[in-house]
Design an enzyme around this catalytic site. Sequence first.
Site, PDB file in Angstrom:
ATOM      1  N   SER A  64      -1.705  35.988 -34.702  1.00 48.88           N
ATOM      2  CA  SER A  64      -2.653  35.505 -35.806  1.00 48.88           C
ATOM      3  C   SER A  64      -3.231  35.481 -35.928  1.00 48.88           C
ATOM      4  O   SER A  64      -3.561  35.357 -37.046  1.00 48.88           O
ATOM      5  CB  SER A  64      -2.802  34.144 -34.379  1.00 48.88           C
TER       6      SER A  64
ATOM      7  N   VAL B 175      -2.325  36.480 -29.962  1.00 45.70           N
ATOM      8  CA  VAL B 175      -1.361  36.485 -28.683  1.00 45.70           C
ATOM      9  C   VAL B 175      -0.974  37.536 -28.715  1.00 45.70           C
ATOM     10  O   VAL B 175      -0.874  37.486 -26.872  1.00 45.70           O
ATOM     11  CB  VAL B 175      -0.075  35.613 -28.767  1.00 45.70           C
TER      12      VAL B 175
ATOM     13  N   TYR C 298       7.062  35.405 -42.698  1.00 45.14           N
ATOM     14  CA  TYR C 298       6.003  34.679 -41.246  1.00 45.14           C
ATOM     15  C   TYR C 298       5.639  35.341 -39.857  1.00 45.14           C
ATOM     16  O   TYR C 298       4.641  36.209 -39.437  1.00 45.14           O
ATOM     17  CB  TYR C 298       5.777  33.498 -40.875  1.00 45.14           C
TER      18      TYR C 298
END
Lengths: 304, 304, 304, 304
Positions: free
Chosen positions: A64, A258, A189
Site C-alpha cells: 500500500s 501489509v 493495481y
Amino acid sequence: MQDYQSILNDIYNKLSKKEDKGTVASYIPELKHVDRNAFGIHLQVIGDKTYGAGQYAEKFSIQSISKVLTLAKAISIEGHNLWERVDVEPSGNPFNYLSLLEQENGIPRNPLINTGALVIADILVSQLENPKQDFLNFVRQLANDDSINYNEKVAKSEKETGYRNYAGANLLKSFGNLKNDVDEVLDFYFHQCSIEMTCEQLTKTLYVFANKGACMLEKVHLKKSQTKRINAIMLTCGFYDEAGEFAFEVGLPGKSGVGGGIVALLPKEFVISVWSPGLNAKGNSKLGMQALEIFTTKTNLSIF
Amino acid sequence: MQDYQSILNDIYNKLSKKEDKGTVASYIPELKHVDRNAFGIHLQVIGDKTYGAGQYAEKFSIQSISKVLTLAKAISIEGHNLWERVDVEPSGNPFNYLSLLEQENGIPRNPLINTGALVIADILVSQLENPKQDFLNFVRQLANDDSINYNEKVAKSEKETGYRNYAGANLLKSFGNLKNDVDEVLDFYFHQCSIEMTCEQLTKTLYVFANKGACMLEKVHLKKSQTKRINAIMLTCGFYDEAGEFAFEVGLPGKSGVGGGIVALLPKEFVISVWSPGLNAKGNSKLGMQALEIFTTKTNLSIF
Amino acid sequence: MQDYQSILNDIYNKLSKKEDKGTVASYIPELKHVDRNAFGIHLQVIGDKTYGAGQYAEKFSIQSISKVLTLAKAISIEGHNLWERVDVEPSGNPFNYLSLLEQENGIPRNPLINTGALVIADILVSQLENPKQDFLNFVRQLANDDSINYNEKVAKSEKETGYRNYAGANLLKSFGNLKNDVDEVLDFYFHQCSIEMTCEQLTKTLYVFANKGACMLEKVHLKKSQTKRINAIMLTCGFYDEAGEFAFEVGLPGKSGVGGGIVALLPKEFVISVWSPGLNAKGNSKLGMQALEIFTTKTNLSIF
Amino acid sequence: MQDYQSILNDIYNKLSKKEDKGTVASYIPELKHVDRNAFGIHLQVIGDKTYGAGQYAEKFSIQSISKVLTLAKAISIEGHNLWERVDVEPSGNPFNYLSLLEQENGIPRNPLINTGALVIADILVSQLENPKQDFLNFVRQLANDDSINYNEKVAKSEKETGYRNYAGANLLKSFGNLKNDVDEVLDFYFHQCSIEMTCEQLTKTLYVFANKGACMLEKVHLKKSQTKRINAIMLTCGFYDEAGEFAFEVGLPGKSGVGGGIVALLPKEFVISVWSPGLNAKGNSKLGMQALEIFTTKTNLSIF
C-alpha cells in the site's frame, strides 16, 4: 546535534529481541514466505547524511505504500480534477470500506484506501501510454535507482486471491467511477503493490515529499503545494483506522503496507523507513509502529 | 362464489388506461426493448379453473422470480444445511445489500436478495450434474411445459453490465461463502434470471407452493413443510424493502422481478401472476402492485 | 519577515465584501441574534507581536472550540486513563455520530465530536470540586483574562432545544460510559459551549498549545507531550467531516465552532483566530475557512 | 378434530423439564424478581372453547406486547395518517435501532420497535383526554376484564434505567417526530409496557385480531381491514431481528415481550399465548418460541 546512529541502533537492539512481533499477512499467499524476524530501519536527513540499522538493505513488498506514489503521479497529471472522483477524508473503518463506498455513491473516502487507490490506478491506466512501465520509471527516477522492480509472483498471487479488490473494482464500475476495464485496472493495481524496495530505497523514494517537491538528484519535480497536500493526506489517512492513533503517538505524515513496511517524514527535516513483517490487529507493522514512536520520543521531532 | 373473470377484467380495464405506468428497468440493456404498455394478469384456482386478462400469454423475463425456483430446488437437495450459508431475515434496504453482507460476515440476509441467490446458485452449481440444463428441466416439470427457456441475449446483456453482481459474488468469495468459480456461478445466475415465461406459465410454475408441495401434474413433489417455509420467506422478503408494505397492503406471499412480473399466492386457494414492465421506485412493477391490492380488496382474500 | 498586518487587512477587505457568507446556525435559537456580517481575525506570533483586523475585539459564542479546553483540563487530571473511554480516530460523518457510537459500543470516536466531549465533561464533573467555576477559572488563567464568562442565555437556549445532545448523553449512559447524572453532565456541557470570547481572547487562550505547554503569563503549564497530542487530535478531528479537507487546504491543527469561530495554530510559530457567523454545509465558518486558506497560502506556513 | 388439551399438556410436560430456559431480562431491575421456572400456555379457539396448561393464570409483565394494543388504538383514531410518521418495514437489527432511525431521518421502521412505539405513544398522548386511563380502559374492554392494570413499580423501574428509550425519544424529538414533551411520552410508554396479564387475559385481549375486528363481548370493534394490517405487521415485525425466523418456523402473526410472554394467532381460527421468563439471545422467550413451533407442527396450522 542528535546522534541518529545510536538512536537507530538502540531501536534495533530493543525491538529485534521482542517476542511478540505480530502476525505476518497471510491473505496474499506469496507474502507468507518472508523471514518474520527481519527488522530494518533507515533514516535520511534532508540535505545531509543517511543512517541505517538491521536489514535495511533487504528488499520487501511495499504494497500500500505504492498508493502514495501513484497518487503523486496522478496529481502531477490531473491536478485538481482528480478530487472529483475521490475525497480527502479519513475513513475510520477498514472493514467497512466497501460499505462506505456504497453509502457514499461510489466516491472513495480518500486515495489511500483500496478503492481510492483503484480510482487513481484507473486514472493512470487512462493517462499513461504504457501504464506499468511508465509508472515504474517514475518510481525509479524518484529513487534514482533503476534496480527497483515489480515482483511478478506477488502480483500473480494477489490476482488469484484478491476477491475483495475485485469486489471493490466492480462496485466502483457500477457507480461509473472506473473508466477502464476492471481487469486492466486490477492488473495495474496488483503490480504497483508488488513493487519491492529496501528501507534505503524507500527513504530515497519519499525524499521528494520532505524536500518541497524536489527528489534527490532532481530528476523529478513535483509542485511544492502538491507535496504538502500529499503529506496532509498521509497524516490523516495513511494508517487506515489507526491514522488518528499514529498522528497522536508519532505525529508524522506516513504510510504503511501489509508487507510490513512503514515510511514517515518530517517536512524539510528527514525521511525514515522501517520494515518488520509482523502486523498488529489493524494491519500495520507492529514493531514498525513502535520504532517510530521511540524515534520521535527520543529525538523530540514531530509536526506538532 | 366470486366472479374472478369480471374482477380480472375490471383490473385490466382500470390499470391499462393509467398514464403513470412506472419506469422500465434500464440497467439490463436488453430489457429496455419491451413494450411498456403491456399488461397481463392470470389466476389459477387450486384444483379448479384458470382466468386471464390482457397480455397474459405473452412472454417476459422473470428475473428475480427465478430465485424462488432455485431456492426450492436447493432446499430439495440440501435440506436444512442450506441455512448455514444464508439467513431468513428481511433485509430492509436494497441499496445497501453489499454493506449488510460485509457487516454480517458474508452471510446474506435471505435467499431472495441478490447475494443470497448467488449462494443458492453456488449450491446448485456444486450439486447438479449439468447445472443450467438440470435446473431448466426442474422448472419445465413444475410448469409441465417444455417450451420454457433461457433468453441467451438477456443473459449475455446482464453478464456485460452486471458489475454489482460481480462485486457481490467476489465479496461472498472473500468471505469463503462461494465454493465455485465466481464466473461459473454468475453464468448460472444470469441464466436463471433470463428465463422467460407468460403469466399463465408463471401461475402454473408456482402452483406447487400453493398446493402443499404437489405440482399440477405431480411431476415434482416438494415437502409440504418446505413449501410452507418458502411461502414464509416470500412474504417477509419477496419485495426487497417493500416487503412490509406488500404484506400490509396485499397480504400474500409473493415475489417480484425487474422484468415487471409479480407472482403471489394464497395457500390452498390460488396463484396469481401479473405483468407490467414499468417499475416503481423500489423496483417492483408499479401496476402489478396495484393490481394485487385491488384483487385482494375485491375478493377479500389474504392470509391475514 | 512577513508583513502580517497587511495580510490580515487584505483578508478582511476581500472576505468582508463577499455576498455568500454562509448560513447562521439556527438550531440554538439564541445564536440567531448575531450580526451575520461580522468578520474578525487576530494573529499572535509566539513570543512576539499580535495583529488584528475587523471585529476581532467583539465577543462571540465559542461553542465546540471549548472542547479543546475541556480536553486539556481532563488530560491534565486523568492522563492516559482518559483514553479508555474515548478514542482518537476521525469520525468522518457528523450526521451519524450517534450511529457510530452505537456501533462502537459506547466509545466515542474522539473527544471533539459531541458525544466524546460529553465523556470529557463527565470526567470534569467527577473530578472538579466546583465543575463550572473551576473550569471557567482554568480558561481565564490560560487567557490571563478574568472577564471571560459563560452566557447563561445561550446555555439555557441549548438546554431547551438540545434534544440530540440529550439523546447522545442517554446513549452513553446506556453503555455505562457516563458516570454522573445525565442532566448534570449536560448542564456543564451547555455551559462550556456558551463561553464567549473575542478573537483576541481566543488566540491568547490557545497560546499554550503552540508554546509547548506554557501559557502567556505561565499561570498554567500543560505537559509538552500532552499539547502535542491535543494538536494531533485537532488536526485529525477538529473539523468534523471536513477535517481531511482542512488538513489538505490549510494544513494546521485547529478547531471550529457553530458560533462561527475558528482557531488554528502552527506549533512554535503562531496562533490565529477568525470569526464570521455564517456556516458552510459542514457546519464550519464559511469565510473563516477561506480566511485560513488565504493566510497559509500567502505566508507559506503549514505543518506540511 | 384436534385434541388441543393433550397437545398443550405435552408441550408443558416437555418444556417445563428443560434445563436451558434462557436468561431472565435484567435491564429492567424490577423484572428480575420473577420465577424463572414459570411456564404457562393458553389457547382460545375462535367462537369455541379455551384450553390451558401450566401457570396460564399467573400474571406477568406484557412489555412490548402492549405495542400491538397502542397501535390498534392509534389506528382506530388516526387511520392512514399515522403512516406518515412511522413505516411498516421490518428492521432486521435490534441493536442498531437508533442508527436506523438516524439514517432514515427520524421515521421509525415500524410501530413494533421501541422508537416506532414511542411515536404511537406520542399520538395517543395527543389524542386521548386522559391518556393512561383511557388506554387502560381500551385494553380492559378488549379483554372484558377490569382487573387488568399497570404495575407502577415496573413502570418506575424502567423510568429510572431506560436510558436507551430516553435516547430514542430525544432523537425522535430532534427530528420533529415527537410532538409532546419527551418525559410525558416516556411516562405513558413505561406505563403501557408495565401492564400485567395472565396468558388467559392475553389470549382474550388479542381475540379481536383473529376475529375480524370484533372482540369477545363486542365491546370494541376495529375495522376488519385494520386488524388484517396489524396482523401483517405482527408477522413481518413482531419479533425484532428474529421475525423472519418466527415466520419461517412458526408461520403465525405474533408479538413477544421481554417479560417472557408471546402471543400468536391464526385469523379466524385461534389465539394462543405462552409465558416463560427466560429469553434467548434475540430477546424472545426461549421456551415460548419452542412451544409455538411444537404447537404449529403438531396441529399443522399456519398461515402458509
